[in-house]
Write an enzyme that holds these catalytic residues in place. Structure first.
Site, PDB file in Angstrom:
ATOM      1  CB  SER A 119      65.335 -21.299 -51.435  1.00 49.36           C
ATOM      2  OG  SER A 119      65.048 -22.231 -52.085  1.00 49.36           O
ATOM      3  CG  HIS A 140      69.416 -20.761 -49.345  1.00 50.65           C
ATOM      4  ND1 HIS A 140      68.857 -19.567 -49.391  1.00 50.65           N
ATOM      5  CD2 HIS A 140      69.301 -21.506 -50.326  1.00 50.65           C
ATOM      6  CE1 HIS A 140      69.035 -19.645 -50.820  1.00 50.65           C
ATOM      7  NE2 HIS A 140      69.022 -20.825 -51.093  1.00 50.65           N
ATOM      8  CD  GLU A 152      69.292 -16.463 -46.994  1.00 47.88           C
ATOM      9  OE1 GLU A 152      68.477 -15.530 -46.907  1.00 47.88           O
ATOM     10  OE2 GLU A 152      68.418 -17.152 -48.017  1.00 47.88           O
ATOM     11  CG  ASN A 190      65.362 -17.374 -52.132  1.00 45.60           C
ATOM     12  OD1 ASN A 190      65.908 -16.633 -53.540  1.00 45.60           O
ATOM     13  ND2 ASN A 190      65.469 -18.801 -52.244  1.00 45.60           N
TER      14      ASN A 190
END
Length: 301
Positions: A119, A140, A152, A190
């Site tokens: 991540s 991800h 992702e 993130n």
């Protein structure tokens, strides 16, 4: 390349969720972990979740049996010798992930794609540990993997276009919506999410607002389906802290983890998986706010 066999490294919450999603999408899956007991617990969890789907009528008994027949567990990395795709889902540490890829380098066929569920860690750095940097990519997933629709996809400096096309096919077959991110710290989700989660910790740690008021404020005022502290508990406070530390190092003070987050992890409050984080949990059900966040100490009396 037609991907049929997927090797998942790491049988924790994310790894077992990825394995379940892959096997229910028709892939043959080998789930790997260093500890046999972890693998058996993951296998039992997958079986239990699929049986629940049978009970609800969303999966037939025949489909259940077919799915379980596509899953194997193995403590040996050598079991990846026929893998078309490896998905690494261990803890967020560059050296540990590189070590896994180096070992698999000697085992897997040349066509095997190496994907990491990272991540925050650079895919270019991970790829540099291998002799096949063009076949290294990020996938991800989000927790819980069987329910969350997003994947992702992150490309490193040398990731080949045909690898992205193969990953797109896999992700869509798993029922995921894919977003594509360049190899920059935090990628897309993130990069935007973590400052909010961290600031929610700061607000509670600074006694500006309570745990429940912070979560209700974001749910009812910003139409979020889950409050930031509930979400942090679901992610795992230790995982959140690890990612914040990586991004703090890569980007700077904007991502410096709050004092309260660091204290919670030090005290063993890791969220849902430990039974206590910002809230207390029993069998995955939220019971109430963790009392350590509401009590006041005194020398009087």
């Amino acid at each position: 390349m037609a991907i049929q066999n997927i090797f998942v490294v790491g049988a924790g919450l994310m790894g077992s969720g990825i394995a379940q999603t892959a096997m229910t999408s028709g892939y043959h899956v080998i789930l790997n972990d260093q500890r046999q007991e972890t693998l058996e617990r993951a296998q039992m969890g997958i079986e239990s979740r699929l049986k629940h789907m049978v009970e609800k009528g969303t999966m037939s008994e025949e489909e259940f049996q077919d799915c379980m027949g596509r899953l194997k567990i193995d403590t040996r990395l050598s079991a990846a010798r026929e893998a078309d795709l490896v998905v690494e889902a261990i803890f967020e540490n560059l050296e540990a992930k590189q070590a896994v890829f180096r070992q698999l380098e000697e085992i897997c066929p040349d066509h095997t794609i190496f994907a990491s569920n990272t991540s925050s860690i650079s895919l270019t750095a991970l790829a540099a540990a291998t002799k096949r940097p063009s076949r290294v990519v990020g996938m991800h997933f989000f927790s819980p993997v069987p329910k969350m629709k997003l994947c992702e996809v992150i490309f490193g400096l040398l990731t080949a276009q045909d690898v992205l096309e193969d990953i797109k096919e896999v992700g869509e077959k798993m029922g995921k919506t894919l977003i594509l991110a360049d190899d920059k710290p935090g990628f897309i989700v993130n990069r935007a999410l973590l400052p909010m989660l961290n600031e929610a910790c700061v607000i509670v740690g600074s006694f500006i607002g309570s745990v429940e008021d912070v979560d209700n404020g974001m749910k009812l005022g910003c139409n979020h389906p889950m409050g930031p502290l509930e979400l942090a508990d679901m992610i795992g406070l230790d995982i959140l802290l690890n990612v914040m530390n990586v991004m703090d190092k890569e980007i700077g003070a904007k991502y410096h983890p709050s004092l309260l987050l660091r204290k919670m992890v030090t005290a063993g409050y890791l969220g849902r998986k430990s039974g206590a984080g910002f809230y207390l949990y029993e069998n995955g059900k939220k019971l109430g706010v963790n009392p350590v966040l509401t009590r006041r100490h005194s020398l009087e009396g």
